[in-house]
Design a protein around this motif. Structure first.
Motif, mmCIF file in Angstrom:
data_model
loop_
_atom_site.group_PDB
_atom_site.id
_atom_site.type_symbol
_atom_site.label_atom_id
_atom_site.label_comp_id
_atom_site.label_asym_id
_atom_site.label_seq_id
_atom_site.Cartn_x
_atom_site.Cartn_y
_atom_site.Cartn_z
ATOM 1 N N TRP A 1 -7.927 -1.629 -1.805
ATOM 2 C CA TRP A 1 -6.823 -0.711 -1.493
ATOM 3 C C TRP A 1 -5.709 -1.401 -0.711
ATOM 4 C CZ3 TRP A 1 -9.369 1.114 -4.911
ATOM 5 C CH2 TRP A 1 -10.415 2.021 -4.858
ATOM 6 N N GLY A 2 -5.963 -2.589 -0.151
ATOM 7 C CA GLY A 2 -4.944 -3.251 0.661
ATOM 8 C C GLY A 2 -3.713 -3.642 -0.133
ATOM 9 N N GLY A 3 -3.877 -3.901 -1.439
ATOM 10 C CA GLY A 3 -2.756 -4.365 -2.243
ATOM 11 C C GLY A 3 -2.053 -3.290 -3.046
ATOM 12 N N LEU A 4 -2.595 -2.062 -3.058
ATOM 13 C CA LEU A 4 -1.950 -1.034 -3.876
ATOM 14 C C LEU A 4 -0.718 -0.475 -3.171
ATOM 15 C CD1 LEU A 4 -2.865 1.800 -2.435
ATOM 16 C CD2 LEU A 4 -4.907 1.530 -3.818
ATOM 17 N N ARG A 5 0.121 0.223 -3.932
ATOM 18 C CA ARG A 5 1.345 0.817 -3.396
ATOM 19 C C ARG A 5 1.383 2.299 -3.765
ATOM 20 N NH1 ARG A 5 0.811 -3.197 -1.239
ATOM 21 N NH2 ARG A 5 2.138 -5.045 -1.184
ATOM 22 N N ILE A 6 1.521 3.144 -2.744
ATOM 23 C CA ILE A 6 1.560 4.593 -2.946
ATOM 24 C C ILE A 6 2.960 5.083 -2.657
ATOM 25 C CG2 ILE A 6 0.588 6.809 -2.229
ATOM 26 C CD1 ILE A 6 -1.922 5.329 -1.375
ATOM 27 N N ASP A 7 3.518 5.874 -3.557
ATOM 28 C CA ASP A 7 4.865 6.427 -3.371
ATOM 29 C C ASP A 7 4.970 7.065 -1.987
ATOM 30 O OD1 ASP A 7 6.750 8.977 -3.642
ATOM 31 O OD2 ASP A 7 7.449 7.462 -5.045
ATOM 32 N N GLU A 8 6.067 6.776 -1.283
ATOM 33 C CA GLU A 8 6.161 7.157 0.133
ATOM 34 C C GLU A 8 6.104 8.664 0.358
ATOM 35 O OE1 GLU A 8 9.717 5.387 1.539
ATOM 36 O OE2 GLU A 8 11.030 6.456 0.165
ATOM 37 N N VAL A 9 6.523 9.456 -0.614
ATOM 38 C CA VAL A 9 6.407 10.913 -0.455
ATOM 39 C C VAL A 9 4.931 11.299 -0.388
ATOM 40 C CG1 VAL A 9 6.854 13.145 -1.517
ATOM 41 C CG2 VAL A 9 8.598 11.329 -1.613
ATOM 42 N N ARG A 10 4.152 10.762 -1.313
ATOM 43 C CA ARG A 10 2.709 11.002 -1.293
ATOM 44 C C ARG A 10 2.086 10.384 -0.042
ATOM 45 N NH1 ARG A 10 -0.628 14.269 -4.284
ATOM 46 N NH2 ARG A 10 0.661 13.774 -6.087
ATOM 47 N N ALA A 11 2.597 9.203 0.350
ATOM 48 C CA ALA A 11 2.041 8.518 1.512
ATOM 49 C C ALA A 11 2.185 9.361 2.775
ATOM 50 C CB ALA A 11 2.725 7.161 1.684
ATOM 51 N N ARG A 12 3.303 10.094 2.878
ATOM 52 C CA ARG A 12 3.475 10.956 4.063
ATOM 53 C C ARG A 12 2.428 12.061 4.072
ATOM 54 N NH1 ARG A 12 9.107 9.946 3.331
ATOM 55 N NH2 ARG A 12 9.396 11.806 2.054
ATOM 56 N N GLN A 13 2.111 12.572 2.900
ATOM 57 C CA GLN A 13 1.076 13.611 2.813
ATOM 58 C C GLN A 13 -0.292 13.062 3.209
ATOM 59 O OE1 GLN A 13 1.389 14.891 -1.235
ATOM 60 N NE2 GLN A 13 3.297 16.008 -0.937
ATOM 61 N N LEU A 14 -0.506 11.773 2.942
ATOM 62 C CA LEU A 14 -1.788 11.159 3.275
ATOM 63 C C LEU A 14 -1.851 10.702 4.734
ATOM 64 C CD1 LEU A 14 -2.431 8.922 0.134
ATOM 65 C CD2 LEU A 14 -3.769 10.870 0.862
ATOM 66 N N ALA A 15 -0.723 10.678 5.411
ATOM 67 C CA ALA A 15 -0.650 10.231 6.814
ATOM 68 C C ALA A 15 -1.192 8.813 6.969
ATOM 69 C CB ALA A 15 -1.398 11.204 7.727
ATOM 70 N N LEU A 16 -0.707 7.909 6.103
ATOM 71 C CA LEU A 16 -1.153 6.521 6.171
ATOM 72 C C LEU A 16 -0.522 5.807 7.354
ATOM 73 C CD1 LEU A 16 -0.862 5.506 2.404
ATOM 74 C CD2 LEU A 16 -2.927 6.142 3.640
ATOM 75 N N GLU A 17 -1.228 4.801 7.848
ATOM 76 C CA GLU A 17 -0.638 3.917 8.844
ATOM 77 C C GLU A 17 0.524 3.169 8.201
ATOM 78 O OE1 GLU A 17 -1.708 3.717 12.032
ATOM 79 O OE2 GLU A 17 -3.204 5.273 11.589
ATOM 80 N N GLU A 18 1.543 2.885 8.981
ATOM 81 C CA GLU A 18 2.691 2.162 8.435
ATOM 82 C C GLU A 18 2.254 0.797 7.931
ATOM 83 O OE1 GLU A 18 6.268 1.791 10.627
ATOM 84 O OE2 GLU A 18 6.264 3.877 11.285
ATOM 85 N N GLY A 19 2.760 0.418 6.759
ATOM 86 C CA GLY A 19 2.407 -0.878 6.181
ATOM 87 C C GLY A 19 2.779 -0.916 4.730
ATOM 88 N N LEU A 20 2.342 -1.968 4.046
ATOM 89 C CA LEU A 20 2.755 -2.175 2.659
ATOM 90 C C LEU A 20 2.208 -1.131 1.705
ATOM 91 C CD1 LEU A 20 2.400 -6.062 2.428
ATOM 92 C CD2 LEU A 20 4.503 -4.732 2.595
#
Length: 538
Positions: free
Chosen positions: A421-440
């Motif tokens: 999962w370290g190398g994948l990229r999630i669209d930032e709108v979805r990423a906000r819903q997931l509450a991911l730590e800031e990063g790539l």
């Protein structure tokens, strides 16, 4: 000098075996370096029947023969001698001098890998047997086998192709120093795997460490914490593992215990292999999201299997080297749940080492269906999983050869396994819903597209097509089959913007060699004709 080093380390082998390994290492390294130079437009050249002529200056030129993989000036030279030559003529922009020790290390390790491992029996372990057969490493990088500063006796202990079992080292760490994101059940498994007999005091965490990291890295980076007794270097060693194809990710021989991804502070290809804080802390969140997808998506369930990350641990400090060199991840161990007769990491499938039939060719020949059926099924499985995760779930998988494994029944592809999962990229709108730590991991839609294009098209599918061309098939026809699979997918799952972006006239490929020669420029991308467009309707 590099050949002398090879002969020294491989003294137990015959002169014939050593010479064969050296010759093949030169050819492999020559080809990867020259293909990178051509692909990235680093030197101008003209095609002269069987050879390519490269101009250094008006007076100086060299030749490359892609059929024999030989580099020639007044005499035949190898990739290291060529880099020395290029360093003498280098511009201010490109620092070929930087590449000299890396190409030398590549040639040494590539030759030794071939000499020691080409005829060695593979393990019978259901997961590891498909991880340890990649003798040439990254399919595009000219320095795929480098292990900078690691002595060969340790390369031989820890590199996957040598198939050696070893035990991990362990630390006791003050819990106040750590971000800890592991389920209690998984942490208890880690403790059991460690075979540690002493009690773990309240407020302390045990941390697994790669033996190389334990002896060569930790005492320096964490000197202060060790002195203050916040980190205890245990004399205990426990838990038998073997390396997977990613070198620093190790699989316990006992399948009850999770796979462990560990930092190893050595340069492999272009970067040192540590683990970022965001990778460690996003692992469970991304896993939970993908688990939810697979609860409802019948199509993905039938053809694919995510290899779930169970969580991670990392340092709280703001000092990045301290964050990255003690982090670790736990990953699901799939050894007992492979859905097929055999499972192979894709980077092991297409090796074409002299005297060794590629695994893919063996698989194709072992089933009753045509090679084109095999190719089309492989492409359909890979594109369906990657494109559905992107277009339906806003997730750009890092679908290159190292992160994708395929399961086969009677030699025919039936299932896709994907990981990391370290190398994948999630669209930032979805990423906000997931509450991911800031990063790539959290990315713009364009960055998500770039990840899929680079790993799926430029890396994975291009290597698959290249292999089938060696079997006598037309490159044009193969890319048309790929395009048809993608067209069929988007007819079933309409997403106009994604389809247009994926099949556009140009794509942007990451220039790996250029980035090494010009590190101050950061990521460098090249505009290339998109084979999904170039060959689409001829």
């Amino acid at each position: 000098m590099w050949q002398h080093k090879v002969r020294q380390e491989a003294a137990q082998f015959s002169a014939e075996e050593i010479n064969a390994g050296i010759t093949e290492a030169i050819a492999i390294t020559n080809e990867k370096l020259m293909m990178a130079i051509v692909r990235e437009g680093l030197l101008s050249y003209i095609s002269m029947s069987e050879k390519w002529k490269f101009h250094l200056t008006e007076q100086h030129a060299f030749f490359y023969d892609p059929d024999t993989r030989r580099i020639e000036t007044d005499d035949t030279i190898d990739a290291l001698q060529l880099v020395h030559l290029l360093a003498c003529h280098q511009t201010e922009e490109m620092n070929w001098q930087t590449l000299i020790p890396e190409i030398e290390n590549q040639l040494i390790n590539q030759a030794l890998s071939l000499i020691f491992c080409r005829d060695a029996p593979a393990t019978e372990h259901p997961f590891l047997k498909g991880e340890q057969l990649c003798l040439t490493g990254h399919n595009l990088h000219p320095c795929a086998k480098i292990r900078m500063e690691m002595p060969f006796d340790e390369v031989r202990k820890y590199a996957p192709e040598y198939n050696e079992a070893f035990q991990l080292n362990w630390l006791m760490v003050d819990r106040n120093l750590l971000f800890f994101d592991l389920d209690d059940r998984d942490y208890r498994k880690l403790i059991a795997f460690s075979e540690l007999k002493e009690n773990i005091p309240p407020g302390w965490i045990i941390v697994p460490v790669h033996p190389y990291q334990f002896h060569h890295v930790l005492p320096d980076i964490y000197r202060e914490e060790i002195k203050n007794r916040q980190i205890r270097l245990l004399s205990h060693k426990g838990g038998w593992v073997k390396s997977t194809s990613s070198f620093r990710t190790v699989c316990p021989l006992d399948s009850r215990y999770p796979v462990i991804k560990l930092p190893v502070d050595i340069q492999i290809t272009s970067t040192k292999r540590s683990i970022s804080r965001t990778t460690a802390l996003n692992a469970r969140k991304v896993t939970d999201y993908i688990r939810d997808i697979y609860l409802d998506d019948t199509e993905l369930n039938q053809i694919s299997r995510p290899v779930y990350e169970l969580g991670g641990v990392t340092m709280r400090t703001a000092e990045v080297p301290k964050q990255r060199n003690l982090s670790f991840l736990l990953r699901e161990n799939i050894s007992d749940c492979i859905e097929g007769d055999e499972l192979y990491c894709a980077n092991c499938l297409f090796e074409q080492i002299a005297g060794r039939v590629p695994i893919a060719k063996q698989l194709i020949q072992s089933n009753s269906r045509s090679p084109i059926d095999w190719f089309e099924t492989y492409v359909d499985l890979l594109t369906t999983v990657t494109l559905k995760m992107m277009s339906r779930y806003d997730m750009g998988l890092e679908a290159h050869l190292q992160n994708i494994s395929l399961a086969f029944n009677n030699g025919f592809p039936v299932n896709i396994y994907y990981r990391d999962w370290g190398g994948l990229r999630i669209d930032e709108v979805r990423a906000r819903q997931l509450a991911l730590e800031e990063g790539l991991t959290s990315a713009t839609r364009e960055e998500m597209y770039e990840k899929v294009q680079n790993t799926l098209i430029s890396n994975h599918l291009s290597e698959l097509v290249k292999f089938f061309v060696t079997l006598g098939y037309s490159e044009e026809r193969l890319w048309q089959i790929v395009r048809k699979c993608i067209d069929d997918f988007y007819r079933r799952h309409p997403a106009a913007e994604d389809y247009e972006h994926l099949t556009a006239a140009v794509i942007y490929e990451k220039a790996l060699l250029s980035m090494r020669l010009m590190p101050d420029r950061g990521d460098i991308y090249l505009e290339k004709g998109n084979p999904l467009n170039v060959y689409a309707y001829r």
